[in-house]
Design a protein around this motif. Structure first.
Motif, PDB file in Angstrom:
ATOM      1  N   GLU A 112      41.919  37.429  37.153  1.00 37.43           N
ATOM      2  CA  GLU A 112      43.261  36.883  37.246  1.00 37.43           C
ATOM      3  C   GLU A 112      43.506  36.183  38.588  1.00 37.43           C
ATOM      4  N   ARG A 113      43.000  36.780  39.639  1.00 35.58           N
ATOM      5  CA  ARG A 113      43.257  36.212  40.969  1.00 35.58           C
ATOM      6  C   ARG A 113      42.402  34.976  41.249  1.00 35.58           C
ATOM      7  N   TYR A 114      41.110  35.064  40.874  1.00 34.27           N
ATOM      8  CA  TYR A 114      40.199  33.987  41.282  1.00 34.27           C
ATOM      9  C   TYR A 114      39.678  33.147  40.125  1.00 34.27           C
ATOM     10  N   GLY A 115      39.969  33.580  38.920  1.00 32.32           N
ATOM     11  CA  GLY A 115      39.450  32.857  37.767  1.00 32.32           C
ATOM     12  C   GLY A 115      37.949  33.025  37.582  1.00 32.32           C
ATOM     13  N   VAL A 116      37.407  34.106  38.136  1.00 32.09           N
ATOM     14  CA  VAL A 116      35.961  34.312  37.992  1.00 32.09           C
ATOM     15  C   VAL A 116      35.665  35.162  36.769  1.00 32.09           C
ATOM     16  N   LEU A 117      34.458  35.006  36.252  1.00 35.24           N
ATOM     17  CA  LEU A 117      34.020  35.881  35.181  1.00 35.24           C
ATOM     18  C   LEU A 117      33.532  37.162  35.832  1.00 35.24           C
ATOM     19  N   GLU A 118      33.956  38.288  35.316  1.00 34.45           N
ATOM     20  CA  GLU A 118      33.516  39.544  35.933  1.00 34.45           C
ATOM     21  C   GLU A 118      32.228  39.992  35.253  1.00 34.45           C
ATOM     22  N   GLU A 119      31.214  39.150  35.388  1.00 33.72           N
ATOM     23  CA  GLU A 119      29.950  39.453  34.705  1.00 33.72           C
ATOM     24  C   GLU A 119      28.794  39.445  35.683  1.00 33.72           C
ATOM     25  N   GLY A 120      27.699  40.101  35.275  1.00 29.37           N
ATOM     26  CA  GLY A 120      26.500  40.119  36.107  1.00 29.37           C
ATOM     27  C   GLY A 120      26.595  41.168  37.199  1.00 29.37           C
ATOM     28  N   GLU A 121      25.783  40.973  38.236  1.00 29.46           N
ATOM     29  CA  GLU A 121      25.766  41.918  39.352  1.00 29.46           C
ATOM     30  C   GLU A 121      27.037  41.732  40.195  1.00 29.46           C
ATOM     31  N   ASP A 122      27.387  42.782  40.953  1.00 24.71           N
ATOM     32  CA  ASP A 122      28.567  42.678  41.834  1.00 24.71           C
ATOM     33  C   ASP A 122      28.406  41.532  42.825  1.00 24.71           C
ATOM     34  N   VAL A 123      27.183  41.366  43.306  1.00 25.30           N
ATOM     35  CA  VAL A 123      26.964  40.319  44.303  1.00 25.30           C
ATOM     36  C   VAL A 123      27.191  38.928  43.695  1.00 25.30           C
ATOM     37  N   GLN A 124      26.893  38.798  42.411  1.00 32.11           N
ATOM     38  CA  GLN A 124      27.135  37.504  41.744  1.00 32.11           C
ATOM     39  C   GLN A 124      28.637  37.226  41.660  1.00 32.11           C
ATOM     40  N   VAL A 125      29.393  38.286  41.391  1.00 29.31           N
ATOM     41  CA  VAL A 125      30.851  38.127  41.319  1.00 29.31           C
ATOM     42  C   VAL A 125      31.382  37.730  42.698  1.00 29.31           C
ATOM     43  N   MET A 126      30.836  38.368  43.719  1.00 25.46           N
ATOM     44  CA  MET A 126      31.264  38.042  45.087  1.00 25.46           C
ATOM     45  C   MET A 126      30.944  36.574  45.404  1.00 25.46           C
ATOM     46  N   GLU A 127      29.775  36.157  45.016  1.00 24.25           N
ATOM     47  CA  GLU A 127      29.378  34.760  45.290  1.00 24.25           C
ATOM     48  C   GLU A 127      30.297  33.782  44.564  1.00 24.25           C
ATOM     49  N   GLU A 128      30.674  34.156  43.357  1.00 24.47           N
ATOM     50  CA  GLU A 128      31.569  33.288  42.592  1.00 24.47           C
ATOM     51  C   GLU A 128      32.934  33.184  43.277  1.00 24.47           C
ATOM     52  N   ILE A 129      33.417  34.329  43.749  1.00 31.52           N
ATOM     53  CA  ILE A 129      34.706  34.325  44.461  1.00 31.52           C
ATOM     54  C   ILE A 129      34.603  33.413  45.685  1.00 31.52           C
ATOM     55  N   GLY A 130      33.505  33.559  46.423  1.00 30.57           N
ATOM     56  CA  GLY A 130      33.290  32.749  47.619  1.00 30.57           C
ATOM     57  C   GLY A 130      33.292  31.263  47.302  1.00 30.57           C
ATOM     58  N   ARG A 131      32.628  30.914  46.223  1.00 31.84           N
ATOM     59  CA  ARG A 131      32.552  29.488  45.864  1.00 31.84           C
ATOM     60  C   ARG A 131      33.918  28.954  45.451  1.00 31.84           C
ATOM     61  N   VAL A 132      34.605  29.755  44.609  1.00 33.92           N
ATOM     62  CA  VAL A 132      35.945  29.341  44.160  1.00 33.92           C
ATOM     63  C   VAL A 132      36.868  29.116  45.350  1.00 33.92           C
ATOM     64  N   ARG A 133      36.721  29.992  46.344  1.00 33.08           N
ATOM     65  CA  ARG A 133      37.597  29.904  47.516  1.00 33.08           C
ATOM     66  C   ARG A 133      37.065  28.982  48.614  1.00 33.08           C
ATOM     67  N   GLY A 134      35.965  28.315  48.348  1.00 33.40           N
ATOM     68  CA  GLY A 134      35.424  27.366  49.319  1.00 33.40           C
ATOM     69  C   GLY A 134      34.887  28.014  50.579  1.00 33.40           C
ATOM     70  N   CYS A 135      34.386  29.243  50.454  1.00 31.58           N
ATOM     71  CA  CYS A 135      33.808  29.918  51.620  1.00 31.58           C
ATOM     72  C   CYS A 135      32.346  29.492  51.762  1.00 31.58           C
ATOM     73  N   LEU A 136      32.146  28.323  52.308  1.00 30.66           N
ATOM     74  CA  LEU A 136      30.786  27.779  52.412  1.00 30.66           C
ATOM     75  C   LEU A 136      30.468  27.426  53.852  1.00 30.66           C
ATOM     76  N   LYS A 137      29.205  27.621  54.187  1.00 29.41           N
ATOM     77  CA  LYS A 137      28.740  27.184  55.516  1.00 29.41           C
ATOM     78  C   LYS A 137      28.224  25.762  55.368  1.00 29.41           C
ATOM     79  N   LYS A 138      27.779  25.202  56.491  1.00 34.08           N
ATOM     80  CA  LYS A 138      27.169  23.867  56.414  1.00 34.08           C
ATOM     81  C   LYS A 138      26.006  23.913  55.439  1.00 34.08           C
TER      82      LYS A 138
END
Ligand code: G4P
Length: 279
Positions: free
Chosen positions: A223-249
């Protein structure tokens, strides 16, 4: 994950509190409604024997209402008086007044038999760091309170806040340290921000939180991030990061920033009302 703590502080604070407790009738113990057991220090039960006891489920606004009710019943069954409060908005403050009278009925009755009339109830507020003691005292005491100076013989140099004719509060909140024997306790306290973020591995903590949310509050992350809550926890975290634009160079994911986003949202209630420790 192991969270460190510092027993040196605790010994001194505990000694001070044992001294202070002798001066009071009632202990007002704040616990964090999201982690009601982990945010207690069991020593207080030993120190507070023979005192009236009131537990405040503080930050109830951030916790799951069903769990709030369940915890209220849990503590009541153990003989505590309990009130759910939101010290920031002031919700619950009125209820406390009446409950205090009830919690101290015996003392009031004893005074009456001895012919003592209108001796105010003396109370002390205790709780672990960041649970909301100062916010509570400000909210409860309101603007009407008057601080008085030392009254030799009575206060032994302590500052009291005179709330009204019926009650006074010992000014300094009693700081208790949580017990960390169970590593889960450390994890829960870190999640709610009662342990400083800079001594915690926030990225690992994020995985803990994501895991818990997926298990107990399925749909909250979606609901908050529009991510699918599927796969490993780390995959969900990565999806949240991408949705929120948490990217390095170079488009590499910034886990540290993702963790910040997640905890900022969790602690401010934007992920919904969540209780980490269930009855
Ligand atoms: P302490 O004395 O026990 O260490 O805690 P303190 O009152 O400083 O409160 C710690 C944080 O918790 C503060 O937020 C405070 O606003 C917040 N807080 C206290 N009670 C409640 C409550 O019932 N509900 C909610 N939602 N928050 C509460 P902060 O972010 O550190 O400061 P501020 O920006 O709010 O001032």
């Amino acid at each position: 994950m192991n969270v460190q703590w510092y027993p040196g502080h605790m010994t001194k604070a505990k000694r001070q509190m044992q001294e202070d407790i002798r001066l009071i009738d009632l202990i007002i113990e704040l616990v964090d409604a999201r982690v009601p057991l982990s945010s207690r220090n069991p020593d207080i039960d030993e120190m507070g024997k023979n005192k009236s006891r009131l537990i405040l489920l503080n930050k109830a606004d951030l916790a799951d209402e069903r769990q709030n009710e369940a915890w209220k019943a849990y503590f009541q069954e153990k003989g505590f008086f309990v009130v759910k409060v939101d010290s920031r908005s002031g919700a619950g403050m009125k209820a406390i007044q009446n409950i205090i009278q009830e919690a101290c009925k015996e003392k009031i009755e004893k005074d009456r038999k001895k012919g003592i009339k209108n001796r105010p109830i003396r109370a002390m507020v205790v709780g672990i760091p960041n649970v909301g003691k100062s916010t509570f005292i400000n909210s409860f005491a309101g603007k009407a309170c008057a601080k008085t100076g030392n009254k030799p013989g009575v206060t032994r140099g302590k500052q009291w806040i005179h709330l009204n004719k019926e009650m006074k509060l010992l000014d300094t909140p009693g700081i208790l340290w949580p017990k960390f024997e169970d590593p889960e306790v450390g994890v829960r306290l870190a999640c709610v921000g009662s342990i400083k973020d800079d001594i915690v591995n926030m990225e690992e903590l994020s995985l803990n939180l994501i895991h818990f949310l997926r298990e107990r509050y399925a749909g909250a992350l979606k609901e908050r991030y529009g991510v699918l809550e599927e796969g490993e926890d780390v995959q969900v975290m990565e999806e949240i990061g991408r949705v929120r634009g948490c990217l390095k160079k170079g488009q590499e994911l910034d886990y540290a920033r993702t963790a910040l986003v997640l905890f900022d949202d969790f602690r401010s209630g934007r992920l919904g009302r969540i209780t980490l420790e269930w009855v």
